[in-house]
Design an enzyme around this catalytic site. Structure first.
Site, PDB file in Angstrom:
ATOM      1  N   LYS A  43      38.493  52.516  27.944  1.00  0.00           N
ATOM      2  CA  LYS A  43      37.731  51.573  26.097  1.00  0.00           C
ATOM      3  C   LYS A  43      39.169  51.955  25.373  1.00  0.00           C
ATOM      4  O   LYS A  43      38.931  52.980  24.466  1.00  0.00           O
ATOM      5  CB  LYS A  43      37.129  52.361  25.665  1.00  0.00           C
ATOM      6  CG  LYS A  43      35.620  52.134  26.889  1.00  0.00           C
ATOM      7  CD  LYS A  43      35.237  51.173  27.009  1.00  0.00           C
ATOM      8  CE  LYS A  43      35.146  50.651  25.768  1.00  0.00           C
ATOM      9  NZ  LYS A  43      34.351  48.430  25.484  1.00  0.00           N
ATOM     10  N   TYR A  79      33.541  65.480  30.592  1.00  0.00           N
ATOM     11  CA  TYR A  79      33.141  65.881  31.293  1.00  0.00           C
ATOM     12  C   TYR A  79      32.878  67.945  31.520  1.00  0.00           C
ATOM     13  O   TYR A  79      32.509  68.576  31.178  1.00  0.00           O
ATOM     14  CB  TYR A  79      32.744  65.886  32.796  1.00  0.00           C
ATOM     15  CG  TYR A  79      32.242  65.127  33.301  1.00  0.00           C
ATOM     16  CD1 TYR A  79      30.970  64.330  32.093  1.00  0.00           C
ATOM     17  CD2 TYR A  79      31.751  63.657  33.904  1.00  0.00           C
ATOM     18  CE1 TYR A  79      30.133  63.165  32.828  1.00  0.00           C
ATOM     19  CE2 TYR A  79      31.368  63.111  34.467  1.00  0.00           C
ATOM     20  CZ  TYR A  79      30.704  62.436  33.644  1.00  0.00           C
ATOM     21  OH  TYR A  79      29.632  61.456  33.844  1.00  0.00           O
ATOM     22  N   ASP A 108      32.731  57.955  36.995  1.00  0.00           N
ATOM     23  CA  ASP A 108      31.446  58.339  37.904  1.00  0.00           C
ATOM     24  C   ASP A 108      30.569  57.156  37.995  1.00  0.00           C
ATOM     25  O   ASP A 108      29.619  57.262  39.195  1.00  0.00           O
ATOM     26  CB  ASP A 108      30.800  59.087  36.413  1.00  0.00           C
ATOM     27  CG  ASP A 108      29.630  59.414  37.528  1.00  0.00           C
ATOM     28  OD1 ASP A 108      29.387  59.537  38.520  1.00  0.00           O
ATOM     29  OD2 ASP A 108      28.989  61.127  36.278  1.00  0.00           O
ATOM     30  N   ASP A 146      29.635  54.708  41.569  1.00  0.00           N
ATOM     31  CA  ASP A 146      28.287  54.252  41.906  1.00  0.00           C
ATOM     32  C   ASP A 146      28.178  52.363  41.755  1.00  0.00           C
ATOM     33  O   ASP A 146      27.078  52.324  43.350  1.00  0.00           O
ATOM     34  CB  ASP A 146      27.236  55.248  41.329  1.00  0.00           C
ATOM     35  CG  ASP A 146      27.232  56.077  41.641  1.00  0.00           C
ATOM     36  OD1 ASP A 146      27.535  56.806  42.875  1.00  0.00           O
ATOM     37  OD2 ASP A 146      25.754  56.471  41.055  1.00  0.00           O
ATOM     38  N   ASP A 171      34.144  48.817  29.828  1.00  0.00           N
ATOM     39  CA  ASP A 171      32.782  47.600  30.268  1.00  0.00           C
ATOM     40  C   ASP A 171      32.888  46.136  31.079  1.00  0.00           C
ATOM     41  O   ASP A 171      31.790  45.686  31.328  1.00  0.00           O
ATOM     42  CB  ASP A 171      32.340  47.201  28.836  1.00  0.00           C
ATOM     43  CG  ASP A 171      33.334  46.631  27.698  1.00  0.00           C
ATOM     44  OD1 ASP A 171      34.569  46.957  28.360  1.00  0.00           O
ATOM     45  OD2 ASP A 171      32.669  46.586  27.023  1.00  0.00           O
TER      46      ASP A 171
END
Ligand code: NAD
Length: 368
Positions: free
Chosen positions: A196, A145, A253, A257, A229
């Site tokens: 990852k 980001y 992020d 959530d 994942d």
């Protein structure tokens, strides 16, 4: 009663339901001032759309300096449709981004707790989520980001290319992982680090550096590594396997959530954003419910204040070293839910529906 030193708390109610839920937080702080040997100095200021209406900016320099001076900032929520078309720099969310960036709040803590009284509010089976208590630690000021280069540029054949850069340094990884290990020591002593590393070099560095920090400074904390994942899948399959999850800005992020929604109750979940300690050992911090300004229910006295009240509890625990008071507040919330009081968002058959201020008062009555 002996009073201890004054501690400054800055309340930034913001927009929509923000002022309604923060009013309940204020009542609780005032109760603590009166009934415990505490002496909080409460300041309150405009932020977001409400600041724009008065000052034509979502946060004034004065409010920003008040935030720098206070021991903790507790924010309601910002935003609303009336400000959606403002130019980018004037939009309510800019205030949040400025506070996070300038206070250097690099670690975002989001608990996902399933209240036993509300187990049916989740879309998952009760046995999967009952008793759930996870803490997600998301890196908040680095990664893709913020990384450079970034942008959209024209390339040959009339096409365009978009670029963002995922980048982390050793010290950025260590400072957020340290927060996760310290938290784990007060919980079930287990950290799961997600990245990852199979396809990203920055992910491999993340994994290696988290492991190196653990081996050097936190030998007694159990550390697992998991691909992000797989973590997304495991959160749905068997979320109770986790204690503390630490991950980067992008994966955090999404995973935070997802974890929050396991419990199915937006109005109940708090968050904390923590910065580095300065040379006096003082840490900058901001606490806020995870929900937004809920313009659809603003001004109706039906918003659930519990997420904000639990944000105060996190402030007591993480910024103010008042664990006993935080425990008291958490227990008061549980007791009110046990008594069957519910705001509209968590209402179910056989329970008693109450408004925002009655819920706040009921929680205070349990503190007594
Ligand atoms: P939202 O979280 O405000 O609302 C989503 C839904 O949940 C709505 O139906 C709302 O009524 C309900 N809800 C939220 N909090 C509740 C509470 N405490 N009690 C009862 N019901 C509650 O999300 P949204 O509708 O996507 O966004 C509304 C505005 O809030 C937008 O302007 C958005 O930009 C802003 N927003 C701000 C923050 C923040 O300040 N940190 C976070 C998210 C969204």
């Amino acid at each position: 009663m002996i009073k201890v030193k004054k501690r400054k708390l800055l309340l930034l109610p913001g927009d929509g339901i923000g002022p309604e839920v923060i009013a309940e937080v204020r009542k609780i702080i005032e109760w603590l001032n009166k009934n415990k040997s505490l002496d909080f100095e409460i300041e309150e200021a405009l932020v977001g759309g409400s600041s724009y209406e008065k000052h034509k900016t979502p946060i004034t320099d004065e409010v920003f300096y008040q935030a720098l001076e206070s021991e903790a900032v507790i924010l309601g929520a910002v935003g609303g449709p009336q400000w959606d078309n403002l130019e980018f720099s004037k939009r309510p969310e800019r205030a949040l981004l400025k506070l996070r960036k300038e206070l250097k709040l690099f670690a975002n803590l989001r608990p996902a707790i399933c209240f036993k009284q509300l187990v049916d509010a989740s879309s998952l089976k009760p046995e999967i989520i009952s008793g759930l208590d996870i803490m997600i630690v998301r890196e908040l000021t680095g990664g893709i980001y913020f990384g450079e280069p970034r942008g959209i540029s024209p390339i040959e054949n009339g096409e365009r290319k978009g670029i963002n850069t995922h980048t982390y340094t050793t010290s950025e990884i260590h400072r957020v992982a340290r927060v996760a290990f310290e938290l784990a020591k007060k919980r079930k002593n287990q950290v799961t680090s997600c990245e990852k590393s199979n396809v990203m070099e920055a992910g491999l560095l993340w994994k290696e550096e988290v492991q190196a920090l653990r081996d050097k400074e936190f030998k007694n904390v159990e550390l697992k590594h998991m691909l992000a994942d797989n973590c997304a899948m495991q959160l749905l399959r068997n979320p109770k396997q986790f204690d503390v999850i630490v991950t980067d800005n992008l994966f955090g992020d999404i995973l935070s959530d997802e974890a929050a929604m396991l419990t199915g109750s937006l109005g109940l979940l708090p968050s904390a954003s923590l910065g580095a300690k300065d040379k006096n050992g003082k840490m900058r911090s901001m606490y806020e419910p995870i929900h937004g300004s809920a313009p659809d229910i603003a001004g109706k006295n039906i918003a659930n204040p519990i997420a904000s009240i639990l944000s105060l509890s996190m402030a007591l625990r993480y910024s103010l070293d008042l664990d006993a008071e935080a425990n008291l507040l958490d227990a008061a919330v549980q007791q009110v839910l046990d008594d069957g009081l519910r705001t509209k968002d968590i209402m179910s058959a056989g329970k008693k529906e109450v408004g925002t201020s009655v819920m706040g008062d009921a929680i205070i009555s349990k503190l007594k």
